[in-house]
Scaffold this motif. Structure first.
Motif, mmCIF file in Angstrom:
data_model
loop_
_atom_site.group_PDB
_atom_site.id
_atom_site.type_symbol
_atom_site.label_atom_id
_atom_site.label_comp_id
_atom_site.label_asym_id
_atom_site.label_seq_id
_atom_site.Cartn_x
_atom_site.Cartn_y
_atom_site.Cartn_z
ATOM 1 N N MET A 187 -21.661 -0.989 2.408
ATOM 2 C CA MET A 187 -21.854 -1.869 1.265
ATOM 3 C C MET A 187 -21.994 -3.406 2.157
ATOM 4 N N ILE A 215 0.806 -1.098 0.052
ATOM 5 C CA ILE A 215 -0.039 0.063 -0.036
ATOM 6 C C ILE A 215 0.719 1.262 -0.043
ATOM 7 N N ILE A 224 -16.118 -1.214 4.077
ATOM 8 C CA ILE A 224 -16.919 -0.451 3.330
ATOM 9 C C ILE A 224 -18.262 -0.305 4.027
ATOM 10 N N ILE A 251 -18.035 -9.313 -13.025
ATOM 11 C CA ILE A 251 -18.148 -9.956 -11.669
ATOM 12 C C ILE A 251 -18.959 -10.761 -11.492
ATOM 13 N N ALA A 297 -17.226 5.125 -1.794
ATOM 14 C CA ALA A 297 -17.740 4.779 -0.665
ATOM 15 C C ALA A 297 -16.803 4.854 0.498
ATOM 16 N N ASN A 298 -15.459 4.334 0.117
ATOM 17 C CA ASN A 298 -14.407 4.542 1.303
ATOM 18 C C ASN A 298 -13.199 4.563 0.578
ATOM 19 N N TYR A 338 -17.183 -1.833 -9.818
ATOM 20 C CA TYR A 338 -17.005 -1.981 -8.353
ATOM 21 C C TYR A 338 -15.637 -1.110 -7.760
ATOM 22 N N LYS A 339 -14.733 -1.051 -8.534
ATOM 23 C CA LYS A 339 -13.534 -0.200 -8.148
ATOM 24 C C LYS A 339 -14.267 1.433 -7.891
ATOM 25 N N ARG A 357 -17.123 2.128 -7.380
ATOM 26 C CA ARG A 357 -17.923 2.369 -6.060
ATOM 27 C C ARG A 357 -17.262 2.358 -4.765
ATOM 28 N N VAL A 358 -16.304 1.386 -4.839
ATOM 29 C CA VAL A 358 -15.516 1.498 -3.598
ATOM 30 C C VAL A 358 -14.602 2.570 -3.408
ATOM 31 N N ARG A 391 -33.641 -4.988 3.420
ATOM 32 C CA ARG A 391 -33.556 -3.600 3.649
ATOM 33 C C ARG A 391 -35.063 -2.852 3.549
ATOM 34 N N LEU A 410 -13.995 -7.317 -1.809
ATOM 35 C CA LEU A 410 -12.900 -6.201 -1.811
ATOM 36 C C LEU A 410 -11.369 -6.868 -2.092
ATOM 37 N N GLY A 426 -12.045 0.780 9.665
ATOM 38 C CA GLY A 426 -12.402 1.744 8.991
ATOM 39 C C GLY A 426 -11.616 1.910 7.524
ATOM 40 N N THR A 427 -10.622 1.243 7.780
ATOM 41 C CA THR A 427 -9.763 0.814 6.530
ATOM 42 C C THR A 427 -10.186 -0.465 5.707
ATOM 43 N N GLY A 428 -10.425 -1.429 6.535
ATOM 44 C CA GLY A 428 -10.621 -2.572 5.660
ATOM 45 C C GLY A 428 -12.173 -2.844 5.201
ATOM 46 N N ARG A 480 -10.172 4.846 1.683
ATOM 47 C CA ARG A 480 -9.190 4.081 2.330
ATOM 48 C C ARG A 480 -9.048 2.534 1.876
ATOM 49 N N SER A 481 -10.721 1.980 1.971
ATOM 50 C CA SER A 481 -10.630 0.747 1.661
ATOM 51 C C SER A 481 -9.956 0.476 0.315
ATOM 52 N N VAL A 508 -7.624 2.032 -1.624
ATOM 53 C CA VAL A 508 -6.256 2.142 -1.382
ATOM 54 C C VAL A 508 -5.590 0.595 -0.728
ATOM 55 N N TYR A 509 -6.433 0.150 0.388
ATOM 56 C CA TYR A 509 -6.143 -1.183 1.100
ATOM 57 C C TYR A 509 -6.013 -2.220 -0.030
ATOM 58 N N ASN A 529 -21.352 13.306 4.601
ATOM 59 C CA ASN A 529 -20.377 12.203 4.274
ATOM 60 C C ASN A 529 -19.265 12.770 3.675
ATOM 61 N N TYR A 580 -1.593 -9.318 -3.458
ATOM 62 C CA TYR A 580 -2.564 -10.308 -2.836
ATOM 63 C C TYR A 580 -2.654 -11.557 -3.684
#
Lengths: 503, 350
Positions: free
Chosen positions: A352, A309, A349, A373, B222-223, B215-216, B218-219, B19, A360, A345-347, B225-226, B228-229, B342, A333
């Motif tokens: 979702m 990262i 979402i 997908i 939405a976050n 997907y990329k 949306r991620v 939902r 992910l 908070g990092t790992g 940091r995720s 990048v992770y 947000n 990975y």
């Protein structure tokens, strides 16, 4: 009972957070006028909570606070500032795009709305004169070195007539020379009659600068002592002493071939500070290498560099015999590396659902023709995660934020396990979890080890690394200060090394 | 294929079940917002001397009576709605849908005119919009320039450049206020226009929810940091979302040319404002391609209804614009507010 001897008297302080976590279990904290008082403890000992209470940021659940003998009940930091308390955070609260003088003026305005820019400057000049803390007025704050920004932050607090100055881990961002200058200034401040509370986990600094020191452990007071009357060993023992750790059933490790190797890696963070300063290690199949240390000593940067990262500024990373230094996280990975980050908070979402969150790090496994997908494949994988880690969730399609912390953590760990990688980098895997979930995760890690996986376990929880590790490294300021079998470390020795003292 | 469809449907039902509360609350929110909007609009109408009932009646009956026309008017709005929403899913604020639509209209018209093939025109329109949107993204990604500022400037750049090009290079010899004109025989029908818009929205839906890059995107939104992770390149998500969003806006621009006007007029009156209205369409559609189809139709109905109000009551356009505006603001506000919170929350965390 009240005497004028004390600048701060906090008695019987209890803090229970809304989520039920008890951060402080009845702590007495007494600071004499005009002394430099160290506040020492591991992560989660309650140092920061105690100081945030003193600064009025949060309210104690129970307990009494007196400042210069006067009973106080702060509604917010503004009340604390009025009573002469100033705080210098680890992360500064300056406006980065403003000049130094604009920042100083802004802070003066908050206590005196009629102040003029010239008032701020003349007052700051006087403070600089007395303390030797020189600052440039016309520079933009974000262009200044961290050490200078910190000086601005200190002067900012003094500008508001602070007579009690709280410094939260002030040396963690400084170079040795800057530390020396800071200490010189702190001594001058003390001579001027300003009381200083110095939060730290570095034993050497406690010895060097403080007059008295209070040690906290797991929300309880261990004791307050005069620094000159104790040695660092005693302090280390006070900081980390604990009841005999609860043992977990563990078979002897059968280490195999080396699957992950770090060769002298260095990492520089966004602020230009070198966080990892040359770390080398070899990780073998079927073993857990624990990395112990106080938070903020380069653990996150190390983990992120290994996971791809973050870029390393120097050094090489070898994964399963292949140099992967130039690979990004996604590529690593795919090559059999897994990383469980230290924060959900990092790992995850939050908005979702479980399937999307599992996708992910499993993305490369669920892609079909033309990078489409295959969600049914993702659903299969998610079901496996739920089954194998006993995740409790209302549905596969529930947003992950509706799950409890423990179940979220299980998803985060489980989605890596089902990929069947050879190497796991796991950071703070049980942070914030209840006893049952903690046990479950720890046993899962041991099971993975017994199945021949290599695990790098980075944790600030000493019990955890001592229980699980086959080998243990102690990280301090971006370096491994020691490495060995966990039995080779006494608690006292660990405490010393974590505090930066190598015998 | 039928098996895949079945599993999709099962997933959908499961989604609804889990939902339910969220969807009910969402529906309630829309109903309440609509009521508030109409109420405020009614009060304003009443105070400036119009009969609110009469006005609303015209708007709703005339606005939604001619379905073919409604669909055609909705088509570009659906596209600019997507042009706003897709980048927003990636965390980028695209207010350049306006000029992305212009560029698509211009190049689409030119290519269709020269080749006598509307389909080639539509492809050209998509490419033009994508490049114009991609320019904004490239400046953001590689030069760190705020996308809002770039978009505002490029909107006006495109506006005047196109007027210049039409006047100088593509004038219509018979009608001086128009550009070259597609022959009616080569144009597409109202039904086809709307169908093509729906197809565009469905493709966007498929890309966003059934592909790697979607997907990329949306991620990343939405976050971050995720993202990048997981090792996703944030630059790719931004670029891809802007290329797709811009492309759809451009495609929408060509749809107007190919389905309605056949030409561009020198004051751009048939194109002006569609991109900005798209922001409302996107927000009202809750950033979801399927929702945007419906919100596009709703918007188009209000606009058509508003024109009938002007026609039948002699009310100035400001009145109907105000009414439409209030209703739209009321309907988008709760969602826009959440998005903003947000965004602000994320800034604080950095």
């Amino acid at each position: 009972m009240t005497s004028n001897e004390y600048a701060v008297e906090m008695r019987g302080i209890v803090k229970v957070y809304p989520d039920g976590v008890v951060a402080l279990k009845g702590v007495d904290f007494l600071v004499k006028r005009g002394e430099i008082h160290g506040l020492l403890g591991e992560n989660g000992a309650g140092k920061t909570t105690l100081m945030r209470i003193l600064y009025g940021e949060i309210k104690p659940t129970r307990g009494e606070i007196r400042v210069f003998g006067k009973k106080v009940s702060f509604r917010g930091p503004w009340d604390a500032i009025r009573e002469g308390i100033g705080m210098v955070y680890q992360h500064f609260t300056l406006v980065p795009a403003f000049t130094v003088k604009e920042n100083l003026y802004l802070s003066l305005l908050s206590v005196n709305p009629k102040a003029r820019l010239s008032d701020a400057i003349s007052k700051a000049d006087k403070i600089a004169e007395e303390t030797g803390l020189r600052i440039p007025y016309d520079e933009i704050v974000e262009e200044l070195p961290i050490g200078v920004q910190q000086r601005v932050e200190i002067i900012k607090a003094l500008l508001r007539d602070a007579r009690i100055l709280i410094l939260d881990e002030p040396t963690s961002v400084l170079t040795p020379i800057e530390v020396r200058d800071l200490f010189k200034a702190l001594r001058k401040l003390r001579d001027m009659g300003i009381t200083i509370i110095f939060i730290t986990h570095k034993l050497k600094e406690v010895k060097e600068i403080t007059d008295r020191v209070t040690v906290l452990r797991k929300g309880k007071l261990v004791g307050t002592v005069e620094t000159s009357k104790v040695d660092v060993k005693t302090l280390a023992r006070m900081m980390v002493q604990r009841e005999v750790v609860f043992k977990i059933e563990k078979k002897p490790a059968k280490p195999g071939e080396v699957v992950l190797e770090a060769r002298d890696i260095h990492v520089i963070d966004e602020e230009g500070v070198e966080r990892v300063k040359g770390i080398s290690f070899q990780l073998r199949k079927g073993e857990i290498l624990g990395v112990a240390g106080v938070q903020g000593n380069g653990q996150r940067e190390l983990a992120e560099a290994l996971a791809g990262i973050r870029r390393v500024s120097k050094g090489r990373i070898i994964l399963r015999g292949k140099d992967v230094t130039g690979y990004n996280a996604y590529q690593r990975y795919m090559k059999g590396l897994a990383y469980v980050p230290d924060s959900r908070g990092t790992g995850l979402i939050p908005d979702m659902n479980l399937v999307e969150n599992t996708a992910l790090t499993n993305l490369y496994r669920i892609l079909g023709w033309a990078r489409r997908i295959k969600w049914d494949r993702a659903v299969e994988i998610t079901s496996r995660v739920i089954r194998e880690l006993e995740v409790v969730a209302p549905s596969l399609y529930a947003p992950i934020k509706h799950l409890s912390g423990g179940n979220q953590q299980k998803v985060m760990v489980g989605r890596e396990i089902v990929r069947e990688p050879d190497v796991f980098i796991v950071a703070e895997p049980t942070q914030g979890l209840d006893v049952a979930a903690t046990e479950f995760i720890r046993k899962t890690l041991l099971r993975l080890r017994d199945n021949g996986k290599a695990i790098l376990l980075i944790s600030t929880d000493l019990d955890e690394v001592l229980q699980l590790s086959d080998r243990l490294a102690v990280i301090y300021e971006g370096r491994f200060l020691a490495m060995g079998r966990p039995e080779e470390f006494t608690i006292e020795k660990l405490g010393l090394i974590m505090g930066g003292i190598r015998e | 294929m039928s098996e895949a469809l079945e599993s999709w449907f099962k997933g959908f039902l499961e989604q609804v079940r889990i939902r339910k509360r969220q969807y009910l609350l969402g529906a309630l929110e829309i109903v309440l917002s609509a009521l508030t909007g109409f109420l405020v609009a009614a009060l304003i109408l009443y105070f400036i001397g119009y009969d609110p009932w009469y006005i609303f009646e015209i708007m709703l009956t005339y606005g939604f009576s001619d379905l073919g026309y409604l669909g055609t008017r909705a088509a570009p709005l659906i596209m600019t709605g997507l042009a706003f929403s897709i980048p927003l899913l990636a965390g980028v604020f695209n207010i350049g849908g306006e000029s992305q639509l212009y560029m698509g209209a211009l190049l689409g018209l030119y290519v269709a005119y020269v080749t006598h093939n509307v389909w080639l025109g539509l492809i050209a329109g998509f490419i033009a919009g994508a490049l114009w949107g991609g320019l904004i993204a490239a400046l953001r990604v590689y030069r760190g320039i705020n996308e809002v500022i770039t978009a505002i400037m490029l909107n006006w750049t495109a506006y005047y450049t196109i007027i210049y090009i039409i006047l100088v290079y593509l004038p219509n010899p018979k009608q001086s206020h128009l550009s070259i004109q597609l022959p009616v025989s080569e144009m597409i029908s109202y039904g086809e226009t709307f169908t093509l818009a729906v197809v565009g929205a469905l493709i966007a839906y498929f890309i966003l929810y059934y592909t790697d890059i979607g997907y990329k995107i949306r991620v990343s939104g939405a976050n971050p940091r995720s993202a990048v992770y997981a090792g996703f390149n944030p630059k790719t998500a931004i670029m891809a979302s802007m290329l797709l969003g811009g492309g759809l806006a451009g495609y929408g621009g060509t749809l107007i040319i190919a389905g309605v006007t056949g030409s561009i007029d020198t004051t751009m009156s048939t194109l002006f404002g569609l991109g900005f209205t798209g922001i409302g369409v996107g927000l009202l559609g809750r950033n979801h391609p399927i929702g945007i189809i419906f919100s596009g139709l709703f918007f188009a109905g209000l606009i058509i209804g508003g024109q009938w109000v002007e026609l039948l009551t002699g009310a100035p356009p400001y009145v109907t614009d105000t009414i439409t505006g209030i209703i739209v603001i009321a309907l988008s506000m709760p969602y826009a507010y959440r998005l903003l919170m947000n965004y602000v929350g994320r800034l604080g965390k950095k």
